[in-house]
Design a protein around this motif. Sequence first.
Motif, PDB file in Angstrom:
ATOM      1  N   PRO A  22      71.972  83.080 -92.556  1.00  0.00           N
ATOM      2  CA  PRO A  22      72.153  81.745 -93.152  1.00  0.00           C
ATOM      3  C   PRO A  22      72.869  81.846 -94.494  1.00  0.00           C
ATOM      4  O   PRO A  22      72.577  82.731 -95.303  1.00  0.00           O
ATOM      5  CB  PRO A  22      70.705  81.244 -93.335  1.00  0.00           C
ATOM      6  N   LYS A  23      73.810  80.950 -94.739  1.00  0.00           N
ATOM      7  CA  LYS A  23      74.652  81.040 -95.927  1.00  0.00           C
ATOM      8  C   LYS A  23      73.888  80.799 -97.228  1.00  0.00           C
ATOM      9  O   LYS A  23      74.268  81.306 -98.275  1.00  0.00           O
ATOM     10  CB  LYS A  23      75.818  80.055 -95.811  1.00  0.00           C
ATOM     11  N   ASP A  24      72.817  80.009 -97.167  1.00  0.00           N
ATOM     12  CA  ASP A  24      72.099  79.651 -98.393  1.00  0.00           C
ATOM     13  C   ASP A  24      70.883  80.529 -98.670  1.00  0.00           C
ATOM     14  O   ASP A  24      70.253  80.385 -99.720  1.00  0.00           O
ATOM     15  CB  ASP A  24      71.663  78.179 -98.319  1.00  0.00           C
ATOM     16  N   ASN A  25      70.528  81.396 -97.754  1.00  0.00           N
ATOM     17  CA  ASN A  25      69.348  82.236 -97.948  1.00  0.00           C
ATOM     18  C   ASN A  25      69.626  83.355 -98.952  1.00  0.00           C
ATOM     19  O   ASN A  25      70.686  83.969 -98.943  1.00  0.00           O
ATOM     20  CB  ASN A  25      68.904  82.841 -96.619  1.00  0.00           C
ATOM     21  N   THR A  26      68.627  83.621 -99.791  1.00  0.00           N
ATOM     22  CA  THR A  26      68.731  84.699-100.761  1.00  0.00           C
ATOM     23  C   THR A  26      68.122  85.970-100.184  1.00  0.00           C
ATOM     24  O   THR A  26      67.026  85.945 -99.612  1.00  0.00           O
ATOM     25  CB  THR A  26      68.013  84.325-102.061  1.00  0.00           C
ATOM     26  N   TYR A  70      54.687  80.483 -96.119  1.00  0.00           N
ATOM     27  CA  TYR A  70      54.786  81.489 -97.163  1.00  0.00           C
ATOM     28  C   TYR A  70      56.249  81.765 -97.494  1.00  0.00           C
ATOM     29  O   TYR A  70      57.152  81.533 -96.698  1.00  0.00           O
ATOM     30  CB  TYR A  70      54.121  82.795 -96.716  1.00  0.00           C
ATOM     31  N   ALA A  71      56.482  82.288 -98.687  1.00  0.00           N
ATOM     32  CA  ALA A  71      57.836  82.682 -99.090  1.00  0.00           C
ATOM     33  C   ALA A  71      58.285  83.874 -98.249  1.00  0.00           C
ATOM     34  O   ALA A  71      57.476  84.719 -97.869  1.00  0.00           O
ATOM     35  CB  ALA A  71      57.850  83.036-100.569  1.00  0.00           C
ATOM     36  N   LYS A  72      59.575  83.920 -97.976  1.00  0.00           N
ATOM     37  CA  LYS A  72      60.127  84.989 -97.139  1.00  0.00           C
ATOM     38  C   LYS A  72      61.096  85.837 -97.965  1.00  0.00           C
ATOM     39  O   LYS A  72      61.930  85.310 -98.687  1.00  0.00           O
ATOM     40  CB  LYS A  72      60.834  84.401 -95.913  1.00  0.00           C
ATOM     41  N   GLU A  73      60.950  87.139 -97.846  1.00  0.00           N
ATOM     42  CA  GLU A  73      61.820  88.086 -98.534  1.00  0.00           C
ATOM     43  C   GLU A  73      62.518  88.955 -97.496  1.00  0.00           C
ATOM     44  O   GLU A  73      61.881  89.476 -96.587  1.00  0.00           O
ATOM     45  CB  GLU A  73      61.015  88.963 -99.493  1.00  0.00           C
ATOM     46  N   THR A  74      63.832  89.109 -97.663  1.00  0.00           N
ATOM     47  CA  THR A  74      64.622  89.899 -96.714  1.00  0.00           C
ATOM     48  C   THR A  74      65.423  90.950 -97.462  1.00  0.00           C
ATOM     49  O   THR A  74      66.094  90.646 -98.445  1.00  0.00           O
ATOM     50  CB  THR A  74      65.582  88.999 -95.911  1.00  0.00           C
ATOM     51  N   VAL A  75      65.323  92.177 -96.994  1.00  0.00           N
ATOM     52  CA  VAL A  75      66.110  93.288 -97.530  1.00  0.00           C
ATOM     53  C   VAL A  75      66.858  93.927 -96.364  1.00  0.00           C
ATOM     54  O   VAL A  75      66.279  94.182 -95.301  1.00  0.00           O
ATOM     55  CB  VAL A  75      65.226  94.330 -98.239  1.00  0.00           C
ATOM     56  N   PHE A  90      73.051  95.371-103.906  1.00  0.00           N
ATOM     57  CA  PHE A  90      73.241  93.947-104.200  1.00  0.00           C
ATOM     58  C   PHE A  90      71.863  93.289-104.115  1.00  0.00           C
ATOM     59  O   PHE A  90      71.248  93.255-103.051  1.00  0.00           O
ATOM     60  CB  PHE A  90      74.197  93.285-103.198  1.00  0.00           C
ATOM     61  N   THR A  91      71.374  92.754-105.232  1.00  0.00           N
ATOM     62  CA  THR A  91      70.030  92.187-105.267  1.00  0.00           C
ATOM     63  C   THR A  91      70.076  90.679-105.487  1.00  0.00           C
ATOM     64  O   THR A  91      70.879  90.171-106.272  1.00  0.00           O
ATOM     65  CB  THR A  91      69.192  92.834-106.383  1.00  0.00           C
ATOM     66  N   ASN A  92      69.175  89.995-104.782  1.00  0.00           N
ATOM     67  CA  ASN A  92      68.994  88.542-104.924  1.00  0.00           C
ATOM     68  C   ASN A  92      70.325  87.795-104.877  1.00  0.00           C
ATOM     69  O   ASN A  92      70.712  87.100-105.821  1.00  0.00           O
ATOM     70  CB  ASN A  92      68.252  88.227-106.227  1.00  0.00           C
TER      71      ASN A  92
END
Length: 294
Positions: free
Chosen positions: A121-125, A85-90, A135-137
């Motif tokens: 991780p440097k590439d994670n949004t 599944y897609a992962k979202e981090t806030v 700061f979003t996305n």
Amino acid sequence: MLFKYPELLWAFFLLLIPILIHLFQLRRFKKTPFTNVKLLQKVVAQSRKSSTIKKWLLLFSRVLVLSGLILAFSQPYFAKESASYAKETVIYLDNSFSMQAKTENGTLLQDAVQKLLQGLPKDNTFSLFTNDKVFTNITLMDIRNELLSLPYTYSQLGFKDILLKAKNFFSEDEKSVKYLVLVSDFQNRTAIQESDTLGNIQTFMVRLRAENLDNTVLDSAYIAEVNAATIDLSVNLTTTAALETIPVSLYNDDKLIAKTAATFDKNRKSNVVFTLPSNEVIRGKIEISDIGLP
């Protein structure tokens, strides 16, 4: 099946070594002629057949042992269905004044920023918000400079406010895995309660601790007495440290107009009085220099 260290699977090429040893017999046998071995031919044939079976079993054992070791060190595991599944981090990063408290790596805020720069991780949004910035996305490289120069603020969000604000950054996708990371010193006034949750959002609290928890505060400031020409401004202070005195400064905007020393009693309380002209408007600011905390 997935592997924690898939690069170790290249070690399976080492299995060629016992196979090559088996195929190309490195041992050389010296033939010794006998006068008559006719009676031993049957025994010799049986011995060769038994020796061949033993060699194949030995090869199989070596390959099996090496394969087991390689698989053990590569650490195989079965991923859950949610792994796809897609992962979202806030992330909530507290930048209130209390985050100026000292640690061995600088202030609490500086320590938190360094850990984020090293651990994310440097590439994670992801999305990140503080008490006064959003700061979003973004990726880590997008806000690296902003994080390193992040200012402190007097405002501080309550715990419920943090949860409500964080909820707005997540999508409505029910299948996505949602992570909320709170980085703060979590003072008592945030009123954290177990009942405060965000449903299916996994919340992680990273609590930062200062080396020195002693604190001196300005409890209150009020007009104690008004005369024809002067006004007495009374200031109460409290400390948790073993302090005798501490300087207290009064500013008109950024101009220092008075300074005195607050002396603490046995209850660690103090009171100082500033005398001000009654016919002058002052944009006052009272300031103390706490231990490692402006």
